[in-house]
Write an enzyme that holds these catalytic residues in place. Structure first.
Site, PDB file in Angstrom:
ATOM      1  N   ASP B 213     106.740  48.557  30.017  1.00 21.70           N
ATOM      2  CA  ASP B 213     107.848  48.309  30.946  1.00 21.70           C
ATOM      3  C   ASP B 213     107.389  47.401  32.097  1.00 21.70           C
ATOM      4  O   ASP B 213     108.098  46.468  32.485  1.00 21.70           O
ATOM      5  CB  ASP B 213     108.350  49.663  31.488  1.00 21.70           C
ATOM      6  N   LYS B 217     108.534  43.330  33.079  1.00 18.48           N
ATOM      7  CA  LYS B 217     108.884  42.810  34.403  1.00 18.48           C
ATOM      8  C   LYS B 217     108.013  41.597  34.739  1.00 18.48           C
ATOM      9  O   LYS B 217     108.501  40.590  35.255  1.00 18.48           O
ATOM     10  CB  LYS B 217     108.731  43.905  35.462  1.00 18.48           C
TER      11      LYS B 217
END
Lengths: 357, 357
Positions: B213, B217
């Site tokens: 995750d 980003k």
């Protein structure tokens, strides 16, 4: 996009160079003697260079004769660029305070404005409202914290319908430098003399030490939040007593050591409570204050060193605040902030893709 | 302005409520079973409330019958709103990964998109370029650091022509929470069990502990900087060994204590050098890394506590970096970030004046 730059000092000149580097034209530059408007669609890099060098060497724009430019008065210049310039922007990098000379005329001709200059926004509330009445026509990031994303953060918070409880910040690189030196144990008079010598203060350090510059930034934040305060409503703490206000600069500098003990007592008092002394602005629904505060050692404000600025936004949804920190002064970053604002107004005319693709 | 919200989970539902509060319409809401499109110009507050409550109670949108809405497939819904909705925006609050289902069709019909969903931007480079090819038609703030002004800061830096040297950040509230608990001396397995119980981790904590995750980003930041990396190019350090990847969740949780000593050694090793251990992402011109780093105690990253995110931008002009810090997760702030993005696209249609005047 084509810029007209009012205030052709160090920020204005760097802005022109940065603009050309990314393919934005400069169609006119202005100082207090007049507006030099390019006879072509915009100045070439060589023309701007020549004008910049002449200005740097102390000449006024009215004394710079160039075959490719005409000297106009502000109102005529605004008229001209509104009619002849593609995607025009008026950037104000001056310290001039009357918005009716070129800013309001630009807006009246549907030319958007970008401000690094705080004064037009901190005069009467009436002028502030006129300047900001169409959000598509004004950007003002560099008025607070230079290029740091402070005003865009505020706008985003307001835009979402969030409710602001408190905005607090160290908004002066100069006062930040002085306060962090005091914390290390330096004497107030030595620090001010040193900061003046390094060019960190205005020529007259009282322009920083009075707190008025910080108060102006706080007032811009407050008014953009929808509050209707004036500069005279702000509680401003100066770092010198009232009797130091009207004396000469030389006398002020020579009397500085008289303040050492008073300031030192405040630093020590904070230390006694295991806190640090900082000069901050606070904007709350009930009012604005600029002055010394004692902050917890673990707080973001305490961790600041040197000339960095910091601003924190405490809101209904951000109970742990959103904090922006970094260099809040400097020619390159201030000009860059103005340029980003221009791109925010007309960016898609210059760049199609996101970012620098 | 009128929103179509894909992904009607907690963020999507709060977004609808926030939108109505500031006078933005919601014309359609979607989950994986279909798109419920209002038969009127937009849903009333009561209608949305009814649909929200039914959805919250576990119903799928295809099971919710209302006289004021029609269930359409994504492509038909996009078609419909492009033709019938005033100032339409498609907001993606889902975790769906295929941009060709509704995002690219929306863009093809000149409907701008706002993403909180990272997946469409972190698939193929080709899809990323298609999604971002017109900067007036996409906003993506809430994909990195929720509502924090990280991507707008990046865009402003790039817009000014500044050159980015390094972007570094703690971009996961979950990993931030875990690392700051470890620093206090807590055991890794206890911290993960506790964070899972508090709802700070995904249902399977490996979705956070894998680092993927965070890497997504970082990839969005990198691609917006103009780099052409893929997820497979990123060096990602997982907080568990490869043999923990394919076991069941129950088995994973029971085997967690086996990792305590390994993690503890890393924390202690950092402490031995008077540093703190943090999980960060670093984006540089030469590549991207997501993993554990030892940071100086005086650095902004070290001062982080709990679930706050922090991102710093080091550039040619910002040698002392610009830093943004604050809550980087949470339903209200994520939805608020989406809403601010919508206002950035169409704000002057909703509000004339700057800020909330």
């Amino acid at each position: 996009m084509n810029l007209t730059v009012f205030g052709f000092g160090s920020v204005g000149r760097v802005l022109c160079r940065q603009a050309l580097d990314i393919g934005i034209g400069v169609v006119a530059v202005a100082d207090s003697t007049g507006v030099l408007v390019s006879s072509n669609s915009s100045f070439s890099s060589e023309e701007l260079n020549t004008i910049s060098k002449a200005k740097e060497s102390g000449k006024r724009l009215s004394d710079i004769s160039t075959p490719t430019a005409t000297l106009l008065q502000p109102l005529d210049a605004v008229d001209y660029i509104a009619k002849n310039s593609q995607s025009p922007v008026v950037a104000d990098c001056s310290a001039y305070d009357d918005p009716s000379t070129y800013l309001l005329p630009a807006l009246a001709r549907n030319v958007p404005i970008v401000l690094a200059n705080k004064k037009p926004l901190t005069g009467t509330m009436e002028d502030f409202l006129k300047l900001t009445e169409r959000r598509d026509f004004i950007r003002l990031e560099s008025t607070v914290g230079a290029g740091l994303p402070t005003m865009i953060t505020l706008r985003r918070i307001l835009d979402s319908g969030d409710e602001i409880k408190k905005v607090e910040g160290q908004l002066s690189g100069t006062l930040g430098y002085i306060l962090s030196a005091l914390q290390k144990g330096d004497k107030f008079s030595d620090v001010v003399v040193d900061a003046k010598a390094k060019g960190f203060t205005e020529p007259d350090p009282r322009d920083d030490l009075s707190g008025v510059d910080v108060a102006r930034k706080a007032l811009i934040i407050s008014r953009c939040m929808g509050q209707s305060f004036n500069l005279s409503d702000i509680e401003i703490e100066a770092l010198y007593p009232p009797e130091f206000e009207d004396i000469s600069l030389d006398e002020f500098m020579s009397k500085l050591p008289e303040l050492d003990e008073i300031v030192d007592d405040k630093v020590k008092s904070a230390k006694g409570k295991d806190k640090f002394l900082r000069y901050t602005a606070t904007v709350k629904p009930e009012g604005i204050r600029a002055g010394l505060v004692e902050v917890e050692k673990a707080s973001p404000l305490a961790s600041l060193e040197g000339t960095d600025n910091l601003i924190s936004f405490e809101t209904k949804w951000y109970t742990s605040p959103t904090v922006v920190r970094g260099p809040g002064a400097g020619v390159e970053v201030t000009a860059a902030g103005v340029l980003s604002d221009c791109m925010d107004l007309y960016g898609s005319k210059v760049r199609t893709q996101w970012g620098n693709l």
